[in-house]
Design a protein around this motif. Structure first.
Motif, mmCIF file in Angstrom:
data_model
loop_
_atom_site.group_PDB
_atom_site.id
_atom_site.type_symbol
_atom_site.label_atom_id
_atom_site.label_comp_id
_atom_site.label_asym_id
_atom_site.label_seq_id
_atom_site.Cartn_x
_atom_site.Cartn_y
_atom_site.Cartn_z
ATOM 1 N N VAL A 13 2.366 -0.396 -5.264
ATOM 2 C CA VAL A 13 2.823 0.205 -6.520
ATOM 3 C C VAL A 13 3.387 -0.914 -7.387
ATOM 4 C CG1 VAL A 13 4.404 1.851 -7.577
ATOM 5 C CG2 VAL A 13 3.296 2.416 -5.407
ATOM 6 N N GLN A 14 2.738 -1.154 -8.533
ATOM 7 C CA GLN A 14 3.122 -2.245 -9.430
ATOM 8 C C GLN A 14 3.173 -3.583 -8.680
ATOM 9 O OE1 GLN A 14 6.748 -1.006 -11.452
ATOM 10 N NE2 GLN A 14 5.543 -0.165 -13.151
ATOM 11 N N ASN A 15 2.099 -3.846 -7.933
ATOM 12 C CA ASN A 15 1.914 -5.103 -7.203
ATOM 13 C C ASN A 15 2.956 -5.345 -6.110
ATOM 14 O OD1 ASN A 15 -0.358 -5.822 -8.766
ATOM 15 N ND2 ASN A 15 0.981 -6.637 -10.380
ATOM 16 N N ARG A 16 3.643 -4.299 -5.715
ATOM 17 C CA ARG A 16 4.565 -4.394 -4.576
ATOM 18 C C ARG A 16 4.152 -3.369 -3.530
ATOM 19 N NH1 ARG A 16 10.809 -4.981 -6.717
ATOM 20 N NH2 ARG A 16 10.578 -7.005 -7.783
ATOM 21 N N PRO A 17 4.204 -3.744 -2.249
ATOM 22 C CA PRO A 17 3.772 -2.788 -1.215
ATOM 23 C C PRO A 17 4.760 -1.635 -1.062
ATOM 24 C CG PRO A 17 4.642 -4.780 -0.204
ATOM 25 C CD PRO A 17 4.594 -5.051 -1.676
ATOM 26 N N ALA A 18 4.241 -0.424 -1.102
ATOM 27 C CA ALA A 18 5.062 0.757 -0.799
ATOM 28 C C ALA A 18 5.061 1.013 0.705
ATOM 29 C CB ALA A 18 4.545 1.975 -1.551
ATOM 30 N N PHE A 19 3.910 0.825 1.343
ATOM 31 C CA PHE A 19 3.818 0.925 2.804
ATOM 32 C C PHE A 19 2.516 0.250 3.231
ATOM 33 C CE2 PHE A 19 1.968 4.827 1.106
ATOM 34 C CZ PHE A 19 0.731 4.872 1.725
ATOM 35 N N GLU A 30 6.736 -15.687 4.383
ATOM 36 C CA GLU A 30 6.659 -15.173 3.022
ATOM 37 C C GLU A 30 7.606 -13.984 2.844
ATOM 38 O OE1 GLU A 30 3.257 -13.267 0.033
ATOM 39 O OE2 GLU A 30 2.771 -13.820 2.100
ATOM 40 N N SER A 31 8.444 -14.051 1.829
ATOM 41 C CA SER A 31 9.372 -12.953 1.540
ATOM 42 C C SER A 31 8.682 -11.920 0.654
ATOM 43 C CB SER A 31 10.622 -13.487 0.847
ATOM 44 O OG SER A 31 11.512 -12.431 0.571
ATOM 45 N N LYS A 32 8.699 -10.647 1.097
ATOM 46 C CA LYS A 32 8.029 -9.576 0.359
ATOM 47 C C LYS A 32 9.026 -8.492 -0.008
ATOM 48 C CE LYS A 32 3.119 -9.537 0.875
ATOM 49 N NZ LYS A 32 1.988 -8.591 0.803
ATOM 50 N N GLU A 33 8.996 -8.096 -1.274
ATOM 51 C CA GLU A 33 9.842 -7.000 -1.758
ATOM 52 C C GLU A 33 9.012 -5.729 -1.795
ATOM 53 O OE1 GLU A 33 13.018 -6.916 -2.749
ATOM 54 O OE2 GLU A 33 13.498 -9.035 -2.445
ATOM 55 N N HIS A 34 9.523 -4.671 -1.172
ATOM 56 C CA HIS A 34 8.826 -3.389 -1.194
ATOM 57 C C HIS A 34 9.136 -2.623 -2.476
ATOM 58 C CE1 HIS A 34 8.131 -4.037 3.133
ATOM 59 N NE2 HIS A 34 7.155 -3.147 2.993
ATOM 60 N N SER A 35 8.188 -1.807 -2.887
ATOM 61 C CA SER A 35 8.386 -0.954 -4.055
ATOM 62 C C SER A 35 9.265 0.225 -3.668
ATOM 63 C CB SER A 35 7.040 -0.449 -4.577
ATOM 64 O OG SER A 35 7.233 0.462 -5.631
ATOM 65 N N LEU A 36 10.310 0.444 -4.476
ATOM 66 C CA LEU A 36 11.255 1.536 -4.196
ATOM 67 C C LEU A 36 11.208 2.617 -5.267
ATOM 68 C CD1 LEU A 36 14.314 -0.657 -3.104
ATOM 69 C CD2 LEU A 36 12.534 0.349 -1.661
ATOM 70 N N ARG A 37 10.157 2.635 -6.076
ATOM 71 C CA ARG A 37 10.067 3.599 -7.169
ATOM 72 C C ARG A 37 9.807 5.020 -6.679
ATOM 73 N NH1 ARG A 37 9.735 2.006 -12.368
ATOM 74 N NH2 ARG A 37 9.761 -0.233 -12.775
ATOM 75 N N GLY A 38 9.193 5.142 -5.514
ATOM 76 C CA GLY A 38 8.890 6.483 -4.999
ATOM 77 C C GLY A 38 7.638 7.094 -5.586
ATOM 78 N N TRP A 39 6.825 6.284 -6.269
ATOM 79 C CA TRP A 39 5.583 6.819 -6.828
ATOM 80 C C TRP A 39 4.585 7.098 -5.708
ATOM 81 C CZ3 TRP A 39 4.460 3.110 -11.556
ATOM 82 C CH2 TRP A 39 5.489 3.268 -12.506
ATOM 83 N N ASN A 40 3.791 8.153 -5.907
ATOM 84 C CA ASN A 40 2.761 8.459 -4.909
ATOM 85 C C ASN A 40 1.374 8.064 -5.416
ATOM 86 O OD1 ASN A 40 2.480 10.411 -6.856
ATOM 87 N ND2 ASN A 40 2.013 12.058 -5.409
ATOM 88 N N TRP A 41 1.308 7.265 -6.477
ATOM 89 C CA TRP A 41 0.030 6.726 -6.935
ATOM 90 C C TRP A 41 0.141 5.215 -7.035
ATOM 91 C CZ3 TRP A 41 3.535 9.086 -10.111
ATOM 92 C CH2 TRP A 41 3.981 8.391 -11.221
ATOM 93 N N GLY A 42 -0.929 4.562 -6.714
ATOM 94 C CA GLY A 42 -0.940 3.105 -6.713
ATOM 95 C C GLY A 42 -2.324 2.607 -6.381
#
Length: 561
Positions: free
Chosen positions: A121-127, A96-108
């Motif tokens: 963050v917005q349905n994408r994994p930040a970590f 499965e290809s997963k795109e990480h969130s690159l927005r830098g938000w600290n809330w999710g």
């Protein structure tokens, strides 16, 4: 397709050294380029895989069926198609290809998966945080939770399930704690990523409490209650301050408090000391830890517990007869009925297999006690002289071995009112490691301490006796100087000063008592006993002779300052 697919320059679980990764129909393997043990994973244990951008290129995250996560980093973008076919054909799993969130938000939103907790963050994994890396978690505030990561020893994996902290120990710098602020309320299904309206009857809980309970369960922090060998409730701890329940397991023990929980491996125990308190009412158990206990930014290299001397307990260990006679033979007993501090000591000794240290028998204070009341800066406590070290408790708990000590200096308290009744000890460490000062020690313990330090072969400098000798010499010199001065003063010719003291002023005539009485208009009837008529005559005579008397009466000398 070839029977084996190989990839070079691949890093396993954030390892410092790259290696060769090989995929086969039976499973996958990784071997470090510099030589070493090979890691293998059977195809039956591969539950899924994810492809995403990572630090060294692209990463394949293999999800194991037993809740573990394997990270393989260092692939190129063009390797995706090749790896996708490998996982689909050999392991019956989609890459499965997963795109990480690159927005830098600290809330999710934090979601609990099978092998890790993901912060989206917005349905994408930040970590993502693998459960295997989490060593402990605590409720740090009303809506705040602290997640602590294990600090491993960097040991390589040999095919077994990855140990706690294995990935964290791969780098020079390590993340040791992360905090989440979680307000509001939620349900368990929402916390695990389910639909909020799927079960309307489910009870809502405080979101941070539910997160805490779920993380403890998923990360398997601590053993279950059935595995507890012994439990001690509401034990007073002086360091860190508070009351904790102690759960003792086969390989670790757990401190459970109202705010903080700690899980500590017996391997981390380096020292175990039993110290009688000078009040003759309590015993202190001091446990030295490496790595130290962490509470936020504060580190506690020592745990200090306090027990009442006369508090007794009856306890049966939760151990099978076979295990008690086998693994713990001659180490533990099935039944204890003794003072509480002794029972805790015996069980710690049996489970952790550590030597118990007590104060040295060669030293006692003037009150026939082992602990010396003193202070480090503004913190009061007790100093104990052990066989091989000093130990100051409770806070800051300080351990100084005699081997590290270069010299010990006794000195008087500078500028203090109690300078005559107390003194200080300054312990200078070797190799420029600094010094420690213990203040306000009773003067009556000076001789016993000095004798004990000399018995241990330590260099001792007594500035108190030196000051006393210098003061005595100064007093003798002062006494001699003052006696010489008295002799000189007695024999010296003081000139006219003596004459002024002994000679009589011939011009001076002292006034009579009647003159004084007349001058101050008091006792003027004391000399006369006649009638009022004679008094008038006398008064007239006095007025007539007043002018003559003024000429004959000598003038009084003026007093000079």
């Amino acid at each position: 397709m070839a029977a084996i697919e190989s990839f070079d320059n691949i890093y396993l679980d954030l390892s410092r050294e790259n290696g060769k990764c090989r995929f086969a129909e039976s499973g996958l393997g990784w071997k470090p380029a510099g030589g070493g043990e090979t890691f293998t994973l059977d195809q039956s244990n591969i539950g899924g895989a994810q492809w995403s951008r990572a630090a060294r290129g692209y990463e394949v995250k293999v999800l194991q069926r037993n809740s573990g996560v394997i990270q393989l980093d260092g692939f190129q973008q063009e390797d995706y198609e090749r790896l996708s076919k490998i996982f689909k054909n050999w392991y019956s799993a989609n890459l499965e290809s997963k795109e990480h969130s690159l927005r830098g938000w600290n809330w999710g939103k934090a979601e609990f998966g099978k092998a890790e907790v993901s912060f989206n963050v917005q349905n994408r994994p930040a970590f993502e945080i693998p459960y295997s890396e989490i060593s402990n978690t605590n409720l740090a505030g009303r809506n705040e939770i602290a997640v602590e990561f294990a600090v491993g020893d960097g040991a390589k994996t040999n095919g077994a399930t990855p140990g706690k902290g294995k990935k964290a120990s791969a780098g020079r710098d390590q993340l040791v704690e992360m905090r989440f602020y979680i307000p509001g309320t939620t349900t368990r299904k929402e916390a695990e990523g389910g639909d909020a309206g799927s079960d309307a009857d489910e009870e809502e809980k405080n979101a941070v409490t539910l997160f805490y309970d779920t993380l403890i369960e998923k990360a398997e922090i601590g053993e279950t209650a059935g595995d507890t060998i012994a439990t001690f409730l509401d034990v007073l701890h002086l360091t860190p301050r508070g009351r904790f329940d102690i759960d003792m397991y086969d390989a670790s023990f757990r401190l459970r408090g109202k705010t903080y929980d700690y899980k500590i491996q017996y391997d981390a125990i380096k020292k175990f000391m039993v110290l009688p308190k000078p009040d003759d009412l309590h015993f202190m158990l001091c446990i030295g830890l490496d790595p130290p206990l962490r509470q936020g930014q504060t580190r506690y290299p020592f745990i200090v517990m306090q027990f009442k001397q006369d508090e007794e307990v009856t306890l049966d260990l939760n151990l099978a007869e076979e295990e008690l006679n086998g693994k713990y033979k001659d180490k533990l007993q099935s039944h204890y009925e003794q003072p509480l501090h002794q029972v805790v000591t015996y069980i710690f000794k049996g489970l952790a297999n550590k030597k118990i240290t007590s104060p040295a028998k060669d030293f006692m204070t003037h009150r026939q006690q082992y602990g010396i009341k003193c202070s480090i800066k503004a913190s009061e406590g007790f100093l104990y002289c052990l066989e091989k070290a000093f130990m100051f408790v409770p806070k800051p708990a300080t351990y100084i071995s005699y081997e590290q000590t270069q010299s010990i200096t006794f000195s008087r308290v500078g500028g203090a009112v109690s300078a005559l009744s107390t003194f200080d000890i300054t312990v200078l460490l070797k190799a420029g490691a600094g010094s420690s000062q213990f203040s306000n020690i009773n003067r009556e313990d000076l001789k016993a301490l000095e004798d004990f330090f000399k018995l241990k072969g330590l260099r001792v400098k007594n500035e108190i006796d030196e000051d006393a000798n210098l003061l005595a010499a100064a007093m003798r010199d002062e006494d001699m100087a003052s006696s010489d001065e008295e002799v000189v003063m007695n024999n010296a010719d003081r000139g006219s000063a003596d004459e002024d003291e002994e000679s009589v002023d011939e011009d001076f005539r002292a006034e009579s008592e009647s003159d004084v009485a007349e001058e101050y208009d008091s006792n003027h009837e004391s000399d006369g006993s006649g009638s009022a008529e004679s008094d008038v005559d006398n008064q007239m005579d006095e007025d007539g002779d007043k002018e003559a008397d003024a000429e004959e009466r000598p003038k009084k000398k003026k007093k000079t300052g």
